[in-house]
Each structure stands twice: as C-alpha cells, then as structure tokens.
Design an enzyme around this catalytic site. Structure first.
Site, PDB file in Angstrom:
ATOM      1  N   GLU A 119      -3.650   6.734   6.425  1.00  0.00           N
ATOM      2  CA  GLU A 119      -3.217   6.250   5.110  1.00  0.00           C
ATOM      3  C   GLU A 119      -1.718   6.440   4.917  1.00  0.00           C
ATOM      4  O   GLU A 119      -1.037   5.564   4.380  1.00  0.00           O
ATOM      5  CB  GLU A 119      -3.994   6.960   3.989  1.00  0.00           C
ATOM      6  CG  GLU A 119      -5.488   6.704   3.976  1.00  0.00           C
ATOM      7  CD  GLU A 119      -5.866   5.251   4.135  1.00  0.00           C
ATOM      8  OE1 GLU A 119      -5.122   4.369   3.662  1.00  0.00           O
ATOM      9  OE2 GLU A 119      -6.902   4.996   4.768  1.00  0.00           O
ATOM     10  N   HIS A 164       0.501   3.846   6.388  1.00  0.00           N
ATOM     11  CA  HIS A 164       0.664   2.622   5.605  1.00  0.00           C
ATOM     12  C   HIS A 164       1.922   2.672   4.738  1.00  0.00           C
ATOM     13  O   HIS A 164       2.528   1.643   4.447  1.00  0.00           O
ATOM     14  CB  HIS A 164      -0.547   2.404   4.686  1.00  0.00           C
ATOM     15  CG  HIS A 164      -1.727   1.762   5.350  1.00  0.00           C
ATOM     16  ND1 HIS A 164      -1.690   0.488   5.866  1.00  0.00           N
ATOM     17  CD2 HIS A 164      -2.989   2.211   5.570  1.00  0.00           C
ATOM     18  CE1 HIS A 164      -2.883   0.185   6.365  1.00  0.00           C
ATOM     19  NE2 HIS A 164      -3.687   1.221   6.203  1.00  0.00           N
TER      20      HIS A 164
HETATM   21 NI    NI Z   1      -5.690   1.147   6.808  1.00  0.00          NI
END
Ligand code: NI
Length: 190
Positions: free
Chosen positions: A150, A153
């Site tokens: 995450e 990202h």
């Molecule tokens: Ni992802």
C-alpha cells in the site's frame, strides 16, 4: 459514504508521488477514508491507497487476516493475531530485517492478475489516524507485505515493478499451479 472508482494500471494517478496530508482530522479526509474503506470492502481487497481512488494523498487503509507470526515469543508481536482495519495517514515504513520473503500479490488496480514478489520480511511502520493519533507497529508476514504494497502506491510503485521474475506474473485462475511455492500463498487483493 460512497463506493469510488478504482484507477487501473496505466492511469497517471497511479504513477506519481502522493502529497502529504496537512490536516489528518479535516472533514474531507474523514470522508475520503470512509469512502476508501467502503470501496475496499466492496471490492474484497485487503488494502487500498488513496491514489487508487484518484486522490493523490498519502493515505492508506488495510486489514490483514490472522496468521501465525514466525517465532519470536518475546518480541512485540503476538501470535496468530488479526490486524484490525487500519487507517494510516502520512505513513513511514522502516525495514527491520532486509531478508526477503516471497509471496503472491494482487492489486485492485491490476485486476485479474497475481505476481510473486519478494519483500523485506520484517518492518516497522508509523502514521496518523483520522483523529490525529499516532500509530506505530512492527509487522511480519502478510501484515508486513500489505503495508509495503500500500505504501508503494504513495510513491507511484505497482507490484509488477517489484517483481524479479516476470514469468511469475499470472492470471489469478492459474496461481493454483504454483501453490507449492514457499511463502504466502494467499492472494492479496489490494
Ligand atoms: Ni495495490
């Protein structure tokens, strides 16, 4: 609350640096986080980052199922714990053990595919919640993997660019051929 549209690989919002949140307690951040949680649950994902819903801010949400931590009874982690739904604003990740561990990953922005990704197996992370409270934890296993995925990202990184061996980028329906591989076998849809 609303279910948000998820950006797919190739959309520029997934490729840039996300900006820090100046006020984690602002009403628009609370609304964003609520919508991200609803969107993640609707899509049956383990995590979601704000750029995936077209908002380039440093916000992630995730949850991880219970799993047995590998040893370390005197350490910070408890055994067989479930990571509750967590909101992290302006997260910082620090690697505690650079030893790499492989696992299958998926991504809501890369639908239908799975890839085998090596990542450091033990990390510490910190960030703020929507009340402005500091969260700081250490993580191993799937928990460490989902947090790294995450937070990637937020820097415009999708898991395929972390892969060493592109022959292990597969359609979801073909992953069962590979499940004898050591490591995290669970598909991680994020
Ligand atoms: Ni992802």
């Amino acid at each position: 609350m609303a279910i948000l549209k998820i950006a797919r690989m190739g959309h520029p919002v997934l490729a840039g640096q996300a900006a820090p949140v100046t006020d984690p307690t602002a009403p628009e951040i609370k609304r964003l986080v609520s919508d991200m949680i609803e969107t993640m649950k609707d899509a049956d994902g383990a995590g979601l980052a704000a750029p995936q819903v077209h908002t380039p801010l440093r916000v992630v949400v995730f949850q991880a199922p219970g799993e047995r931590a590998d040893g370390n009874p005197s350490g910070e982690e408890s055994f067989d714990h479930t990571v509750p739904l967590t909101v992290l604003i302006n997260p910082v990740v620090e690697v505690l053990d650079e030893t790499l561990e492989g696992g299958w990953e998926g991504c809501l922005s890369v639908p239908g595919l799975r890839g085998w990704v090596d990542r450091p197996r033990h990390i510490r992370y910190a960030g703020l919640d929507v009340m402005g409270n500091r969260i700081a934890r250490s993580a191993r296993g799937f928990h460490a993997r989902v947090v790294q995925h995450e937070c990637d990202h937020l820097d415009g990184v999708l898991y395929p660019s972390r892969m060493e061996d592109m022959s292990k980028l597969l359609f979801e329906s073909e992953v069962h051929h590979w499940l004898e591989q050591r490591g995290t076998e669970r598909g991680a849809a994020e």
